[in-house]
Design an enzyme around this catalytic site. Structure first.
Site, short mmCIF file in Angstrom:
data_model
loop_
_atom_site.label_atom_id
_atom_site.label_comp_id
_atom_site.label_asym_id
_atom_site.label_seq_id
_atom_site.Cartn_x
_atom_site.Cartn_y
_atom_site.Cartn_z
N ASN A 16 -14.83 -30.70 -81.26
CA ASN A 16 -13.79 -29.98 -80.50
C ASN A 16 -12.49 -30.09 -81.29
O ASN A 16 -11.86 -31.14 -81.29
CB ASN A 16 -13.65 -30.62 -79.11
CG ASN A 16 -12.47 -30.06 -78.35
OD1 ASN A 16 -11.91 -29.03 -78.70
ND2 ASN A 16 -12.10 -30.75 -77.27
N TRP A 17 -12.13 -29.02 -81.95
CA TRP A 17 -10.97 -29.07 -82.85
C TRP A 17 -9.65 -28.91 -82.08
O TRP A 17 -8.58 -29.02 -82.69
CB TRP A 17 -11.08 -27.99 -83.92
CG TRP A 17 -12.24 -28.20 -84.87
CD1 TRP A 17 -13.17 -29.20 -84.81
CD2 TRP A 17 -12.57 -27.42 -86.02
NE1 TRP A 17 -14.06 -29.08 -85.84
CE2 TRP A 17 -13.72 -27.99 -86.60
CE3 TRP A 17 -12.02 -26.28 -86.60
CZ2 TRP A 17 -14.32 -27.47 -87.74
CZ3 TRP A 17 -12.61 -25.76 -87.74
CH2 TRP A 17 -13.75 -26.35 -88.30
N LYS A 18 -9.75 -28.60 -80.81
CA LYS A 18 -8.54 -28.46 -79.97
C LYS A 18 -7.54 -27.49 -80.63
O LYS A 18 -7.95 -26.56 -81.31
CB LYS A 18 -7.92 -29.83 -79.70
CG LYS A 18 -8.95 -30.85 -79.20
CD LYS A 18 -8.33 -32.09 -78.67
CE LYS A 18 -9.44 -33.05 -78.25
NZ LYS A 18 -8.96 -34.24 -77.57
N HIS A 101 -12.87 -29.15 -70.04
CA HIS A 101 -12.35 -30.32 -70.77
C HIS A 101 -11.21 -30.94 -69.96
O HIS A 101 -10.44 -30.22 -69.32
CB HIS A 101 -11.87 -29.89 -72.16
CG HIS A 101 -11.56 -31.05 -73.05
ND1 HIS A 101 -10.38 -31.74 -72.96
CD2 HIS A 101 -12.31 -31.67 -74.00
CE1 HIS A 101 -10.41 -32.73 -73.84
NE2 HIS A 101 -11.56 -32.71 -74.47
N GLU A 103 -8.44 -32.02 -70.76
CA GLU A 103 -7.10 -31.51 -71.08
C GLU A 103 -6.85 -30.19 -70.36
O GLU A 103 -5.73 -29.91 -69.93
CB GLU A 103 -6.95 -31.34 -72.61
CG GLU A 103 -6.81 -32.70 -73.30
CD GLU A 103 -7.32 -32.74 -74.72
OE1 GLU A 103 -7.50 -31.67 -75.35
OE2 GLU A 103 -7.55 -33.86 -75.22
N GLU A 173 -16.97 -37.66 -70.67
CA GLU A 173 -15.78 -38.01 -71.45
C GLU A 173 -14.78 -38.75 -70.58
O GLU A 173 -13.98 -38.13 -69.87
CB GLU A 173 -15.11 -36.74 -71.98
CG GLU A 173 -15.97 -35.94 -72.93
CD GLU A 173 -15.10 -35.18 -73.92
OE1 GLU A 173 -15.29 -35.40 -75.11
OE2 GLU A 173 -14.22 -34.42 -73.50
N GLY A 179 -8.87 -39.49 -77.38
CA GLY A 179 -7.71 -39.49 -78.27
C GLY A 179 -6.94 -40.80 -78.27
O GLY A 179 -5.83 -40.88 -78.79
N SER A 219 -13.13 -40.84 -78.44
CA SER A 219 -12.95 -41.69 -79.62
C SER A 219 -14.27 -42.10 -80.28
O SER A 219 -14.42 -43.20 -80.78
CB SER A 219 -12.11 -42.93 -79.26
OG SER A 219 -10.82 -42.53 -78.81
N GLY A 240 -13.55 -35.25 -80.90
CA GLY A 240 -12.23 -34.65 -81.10
C GLY A 240 -11.70 -35.02 -82.47
O GLY A 240 -12.06 -34.42 -83.49
N GLY A 241 -10.84 -36.04 -82.51
CA GLY A 241 -10.15 -36.42 -83.75
C GLY A 241 -11.05 -36.52 -84.97
O GLY A 241 -10.72 -35.98 -86.04
C1 PEP Z 1 -12.43 -34.72 -76.81
O1 PEP Z 1 -11.31 -34.36 -76.55
O2 PEP Z 1 -13.40 -34.03 -76.47
C2 PEP Z 1 -12.57 -35.98 -77.54
C3 PEP Z 1 -13.68 -36.64 -77.41
O3 PEP Z 1 -11.50 -36.39 -78.31
P1 PEP Z 1 -11.44 -37.70 -79.24
O4 PEP Z 1 -12.73 -37.79 -79.98
O5 PEP Z 1 -10.28 -37.46 -80.15
O6 PEP Z 1 -11.23 -38.86 -78.33
#
Ligand code: PEP
Length: 257
Positions: A16-18, A101, A103, A173, A179, A219, A240-241
């Protein structure tokens, strides 16, 4: 236990590149990812920003990598400025869509109801929904994580026909892990993923529930992926990251190797 029967649930790793990566940057990143994940025996999905989706589909053609959107609207078309319909995504070759998601729930007023509408539309139109659920830190500390996640799962999948339920991908999640660099322990992730599966069994029966992939997200990175993916009810990751660097993302895709 699918770790003994991997055919039951093919692992699915999605990035997920957001709101990161311009189209130019996205094309470069995809170019880097492709050779690194070649031959991986998992389903690989990248979810770049809307402006990069068409290019991502073209670049990944024939590579086995799928392209997902980060959101869509449930209405087929009309006066919804700034929104994207399922037909628009399908027309350019997008096959997956992240729905609900945390967010989007927190910043863009998504509710269990809007999540459910989007899930139904995705399934009706043959897109694979990646449905996000997860508790806040306060809910976890109050001992409510399992209840919250079970409730969100049932609400997201309301009126989903049993015949289509195994096409859903669930993503647990925990909000406090997204994040933040704080990953759920592998045991905690497996415990709540098991709650998701039990909820699916209650909704659709255990035979169908056993075929649904349930990701963990929060994470997840190249270092902790092996342990998380070894859990019996963790069938993939939503990243994500760590999905923004080809080397890290590909290490997760090649977990256990
Ligand atoms: C996400 O937002 O789906 C996610 C898992 O982010 P991160 O890996 O950065 O925690």
């Amino acid at each position: 236990n699918t770790k003994e029967d991997p055919d039951l649930r093919k692992p699915i790793i999605a990035g997920n590149w957001k709101m990161n990566m311009t189209n130019t940057e996205a094309k470069k990143l995809i170019g880097e990812i492709i050779p690194l994940v070649k031959g991986a025996d998992v389903e690989v999905v990248v979810c770049p920003n809307l402006t990069c989706l068409a290019a991502a589909v073209e670049l990944t053609r024939g590579t086995g990598i799928s392209v997902g959107a980060q959101n869509m609207h449930w209405e087929p078309k009309g006066a919804f400025t700034g929104e994207t319909s399922v037909a628009m995504l399908k027309d350019i070759g997008v096959t997956h869509v992240i729905i609900g998601h945390s967010e989007r729930r927190a910043y863009f007023a998504e509710t269990d109801e809007t999540v459910n509408k989007k899930v139904l539309v995705a399934l009706e139109n043959g897109l694979t929904p990646i449905v996000c659920v997860g508790e806040s830190l306060g809910q976890r500390e109050a001992g409510k994580a399992a209840d919250v996640v079970s409730h969100q799962t049932a609400a997201a999948l309301k009126n989903v026909p049993a015949g289509k339920a195994d096409r859903v991908v669930m993503a647990y999640e925990p909000i406090w892990a997204i994040g933040t660099g704080k990953t759920a322990t592998a045991q905690d992730a497996n415990e709540i993923n098991t709650v998701v599966r039990e909820t699916l069994a209650w909704l659709f029966g255990s035979e169908i529930a056993d075929r649904v992939r349930i990701q963990y997200g929060g994470s997840m990175n190249a270092k902790n992926a092996d342990e998380l993916m070894a859990q019996p009810n963790v069938d993939g990751g939503l990243i994500g990251g760590a999905s923004l660097k080809a080397a890290d993302f590909s290490k997760i895709v090649l977990f256990g190797k």
